[in-house]
Design a protein around this motif. Structure first.
Motif, PDB file in Angstrom:
ATOM      1  N   ARG A  71    -139.861  -4.345   3.699  1.00 31.79           N
ATOM      2  CA  ARG A  71    -138.611  -4.430   4.457  1.00 31.79           C
ATOM      3  C   ARG A  71    -138.896  -4.313   5.954  1.00 31.79           C
ATOM      4  O   ARG A  71    -138.334  -5.051   6.763  1.00 31.79           O
ATOM      5  N   GLU A  72    -139.796  -3.392   6.311  1.00 39.04           N
ATOM      6  CA  GLU A  72    -140.176  -3.217   7.712  1.00 39.04           C
ATOM      7  C   GLU A  72    -140.913  -4.455   8.231  1.00 39.04           C
ATOM      8  O   GLU A  72    -140.691  -4.888   9.358  1.00 39.04           O
ATOM      9  N   VAL A  73    -141.795  -4.998   7.401  1.00 38.79           N
ATOM     10  CA  VAL A  73    -142.532  -6.208   7.776  1.00 38.79           C
ATOM     11  C   VAL A  73    -141.561  -7.359   8.005  1.00 38.79           C
ATOM     12  O   VAL A  73    -141.642  -8.064   9.024  1.00 38.79           O
ATOM     13  N   LEU A  74    -140.628  -7.548   7.089  1.00 35.49           N
ATOM     14  CA  LEU A  74    -139.633  -8.616   7.214  1.00 35.49           C
ATOM     15  C   LEU A  74    -138.826  -8.449   8.497  1.00 35.49           C
ATOM     16  O   LEU A  74    -138.627  -9.417   9.241  1.00 35.49           O
ATOM     17  N   ALA A  75    -138.387  -7.233   8.772  1.00 35.20           N
ATOM     18  CA  ALA A  75    -137.612  -6.973   9.996  1.00 35.20           C
ATOM     19  C   ALA A  75    -138.435  -7.307  11.244  1.00 35.20           C
ATOM     20  O   ALA A  75    -137.925  -7.924  12.189  1.00 35.20           O
ATOM     21  N   LYS A  82    -142.202 -15.244  18.248  1.00 36.25           N
ATOM     22  CA  LYS A  82    -143.319 -16.103  17.852  1.00 36.25           C
ATOM     23  C   LYS A  82    -143.447 -16.239  16.334  1.00 36.25           C
ATOM     24  O   LYS A  82    -144.122 -17.137  15.855  1.00 36.25           O
ATOM     25  N   LEU A  83    -142.813 -15.347  15.584  1.00 34.57           N
ATOM     26  CA  LEU A  83    -142.997 -15.322  14.135  1.00 34.57           C
ATOM     27  C   LEU A  83    -141.740 -15.653  13.346  1.00 34.57           C
ATOM     28  O   LEU A  83    -141.839 -16.031  12.186  1.00 34.57           O
ATOM     29  N   LYS A  84    -140.587 -15.545  13.939  1.00 30.83           N
ATOM     30  CA  LYS A  84    -139.332 -15.579  13.180  1.00 30.83           C
ATOM     31  C   LYS A  84    -139.053 -16.884  12.437  1.00 30.83           C
ATOM     32  O   LYS A  84    -138.287 -16.899  11.491  1.00 30.83           O
ATOM     33  N   ARG A  85    -139.686 -17.977  12.839  1.00 30.48           N
ATOM     34  CA  ARG A  85    -139.460 -19.250  12.153  1.00 30.48           C
ATOM     35  C   ARG A  85    -140.336 -19.426  10.911  1.00 30.48           C
ATOM     36  O   ARG A  85    -140.146 -20.365  10.155  1.00 30.48           O
ATOM     37  N   ILE A  86    -141.291 -18.533  10.705  1.00 29.85           N
ATOM     38  CA  ILE A  86    -142.122 -18.620   9.500  1.00 29.85           C
ATOM     39  C   ILE A  86    -141.243 -18.257   8.297  1.00 29.85           C
ATOM     40  O   ILE A  86    -140.636 -17.185   8.267  1.00 29.85           O
ATOM     41  N   PRO A  87    -141.151 -19.139   7.312  1.00 28.39           N
ATOM     42  CA  PRO A  87    -140.370 -18.792   6.126  1.00 28.39           C
ATOM     43  C   PRO A  87    -140.999 -17.608   5.394  1.00 28.39           C
ATOM     44  O   PRO A  87    -142.216 -17.555   5.211  1.00 28.39           O
ATOM     45  N   VAL A  88    -140.150 -16.659   5.026  1.00 24.91           N
ATOM     46  CA  VAL A  88    -140.601 -15.489   4.276  1.00 24.91           C
ATOM     47  C   VAL A  88    -139.907 -15.491   2.917  1.00 24.91           C
ATOM     48  O   VAL A  88    -138.681 -15.441   2.837  1.00 24.91           O
ATOM     49  N   VAL A  89    -140.718 -15.583   1.880  1.00 25.66           N
ATOM     50  CA  VAL A  89    -140.232 -15.526   0.507  1.00 25.66           C
ATOM     51  C   VAL A  89    -140.557 -14.138  -0.024  1.00 25.66           C
ATOM     52  O   VAL A  89    -141.727 -13.768  -0.119  1.00 25.66           O
ATOM     53  N   VAL A  90    -139.518 -13.368  -0.319  1.00 21.05           N
ATOM     54  CA  VAL A  90    -139.735 -12.052  -0.911  1.00 21.05           C
ATOM     55  C   VAL A  90    -140.047 -12.286  -2.388  1.00 21.05           C
ATOM     56  O   VAL A  90    -139.283 -12.933  -3.104  1.00 21.05           O
ATOM     57  N   LEU A  91    -141.195 -11.793  -2.813  1.00 22.62           N
ATOM     58  CA  LEU A  91    -141.669 -11.944  -4.190  1.00 22.62           C
ATOM     59  C   LEU A  91    -142.019 -10.547  -4.673  1.00 22.62           C
ATOM     60  O   LEU A  91    -143.070 -10.001  -4.325  1.00 22.62           O
ATOM     61  N   THR A  92    -141.106  -9.934  -5.420  1.00 23.47           N
ATOM     62  CA  THR A  92    -141.223  -8.517  -5.725  1.00 23.47           C
ATOM     63  C   THR A  92    -140.739  -8.212  -7.132  1.00 23.47           C
ATOM     64  O   THR A  92    -140.090  -9.052  -7.769  1.00 23.47           O
ATOM     65  N   GLU A  98    -129.360  -3.608  -3.930  1.00 23.25           N
ATOM     66  CA  GLU A  98    -129.554  -3.076  -2.585  1.00 23.25           C
ATOM     67  C   GLU A  98    -130.749  -3.757  -1.889  1.00 23.25           C
ATOM     68  O   GLU A  98    -130.677  -4.116  -0.722  1.00 23.25           O
ATOM     69  N   ASP A  99    -131.838  -3.926  -2.636  1.00 22.85           N
ATOM     70  CA  ASP A  99    -133.021  -4.590  -2.076  1.00 22.85           C
ATOM     71  C   ASP A  99    -132.743  -6.060  -1.777  1.00 22.85           C
ATOM     72  O   ASP A  99    -133.176  -6.586  -0.743  1.00 22.85           O
ATOM     73  N   ILE A 100    -132.024  -6.725  -2.675  1.00 23.05           N
ATOM     74  CA  ILE A 100    -131.700  -8.141  -2.471  1.00 23.05           C
ATOM     75  C   ILE A 100    -130.837  -8.306  -1.227  1.00 23.05           C
ATOM     76  O   ILE A 100    -131.130  -9.134  -0.351  1.00 23.05           O
ATOM     77  N   LEU A 101    -129.777  -7.495  -1.117  1.00 21.08           N
ATOM     78  CA  LEU A 101    -128.893  -7.562   0.058  1.00 21.08           C
ATOM     79  C   LEU A 101    -129.645  -7.256   1.349  1.00 21.08           C
ATOM     80  O   LEU A 101    -129.485  -7.955   2.348  1.00 21.08           O
ATOM     81  N   LYS A 102    -130.460  -6.210   1.311  1.00 21.79           N
ATOM     82  CA  LYS A 102    -131.200  -5.826   2.524  1.00 21.79           C
ATOM     83  C   LYS A 102    -132.151  -6.949   2.951  1.00 21.79           C
ATOM     84  O   LYS A 102    -132.245  -7.273   4.128  1.00 21.79           O
ATOM     85  N   ALA A 108    -134.503 -12.847   5.114  1.00 23.21           N
ATOM     86  CA  ALA A 108    -135.458 -13.435   4.165  1.00 23.21           C
ATOM     87  C   ALA A 108    -134.985 -14.847   3.842  1.00 23.21           C
ATOM     88  O   ALA A 108    -133.789 -15.110   3.772  1.00 23.21           O
ATOM     89  N   ASN A 109    -135.915 -15.765   3.654  1.00 24.92           N
ATOM     90  CA  ASN A 109    -135.547 -17.137   3.308  1.00 24.92           C
ATOM     91  C   ASN A 109    -135.169 -17.276   1.845  1.00 24.92           C
ATOM     92  O   ASN A 109    -134.370 -18.134   1.499  1.00 24.92           O
ATOM     93  N   CYS A 110    -135.755 -16.459   0.986  1.00 30.23           N
ATOM     94  CA  CYS A 110    -135.308 -16.366  -0.392  1.00 30.23           C
ATOM     95  C   CYS A 110    -135.900 -15.118  -1.024  1.00 30.23           C
ATOM     96  O   CYS A 110    -136.827 -14.504  -0.490  1.00 30.23           O
ATOM     97  N   TYR A 111    -135.333 -14.743  -2.154  1.00 33.42           N
ATOM     98  CA  TYR A 111    -135.709 -13.512  -2.861  1.00 33.42           C
ATOM     99  C   TYR A 111    -135.963 -13.875  -4.312  1.00 33.42           C
ATOM    100  O   TYR A 111    -135.084 -14.427  -4.980  1.00 33.42           O
TER     101      TYR A 111
END
Length: 141
Positions: A71-75, A82-92, A98-102, A108-111
């Protein structure tokens, strides 16, 4: 040129499964793996031993990580110009609402929840790969 993938995953078994799934694909990928959030941010910012690291086209991010959680890394990624346009796929493994909403509130680009079954895990990783590498137009560095 291969697609550059950064996998942030502290479970060696899940990292290996991801590697296997990506290797079975027709799409050329280069997988970089870091085991915690501190290493992930050093990789993304090309600090310390990652000075020559390739800019990832996509980040596959676990949420439950040592030292700095996902969550901290995503934030941090999404707050960095310089990094915000990199798509982030949460794979957990977490299915908690609560985790999905956060994750989505942090842009996040997808969960995706990791399945426990090997074949299902491979199918999920290949689906991510097919969608993000074959269909979606990724942003330039």
């Amino acid at each position: 040129m291969p697609i550059e993938v950064l996998l942030v995953e502290d479970n060696p078994g899940d990292a290996q499964l991801t590697r296997i799934a990506l290797e079975t694909s027709k799409i050329s990928c280069h997988l970089n793996v870091v085991e915690d959030g501190v290493e992930a941010m050093a990789f993304l910012r090309k600090q310390e031993k990652y000075v020559r690291a390739a800019h990832p086209d996509i980040v596959l991010l676990d949420l439950n990580l040592p030292r700095k959680d996902g969550r901290e890394v995503l934030a941090e990624i999404k707050a960095d110009e310089k990094l915000k346009r990199i798509p982030v796929v949460v794979l957990t493994t977490s299915q908690a609402e609560e985790d999905i909403l956060k994750a989505y509130n942090l842009s996040a680009n997808c969960y995706i929840t990791k399945p426990v079954d090997f074949d299902q895990f491979v199918k999920i990783v290949q689906s991510i790969e097919n969608f993000w590498f074959a269909i979606v137009k990724l942003p330039p560095e």
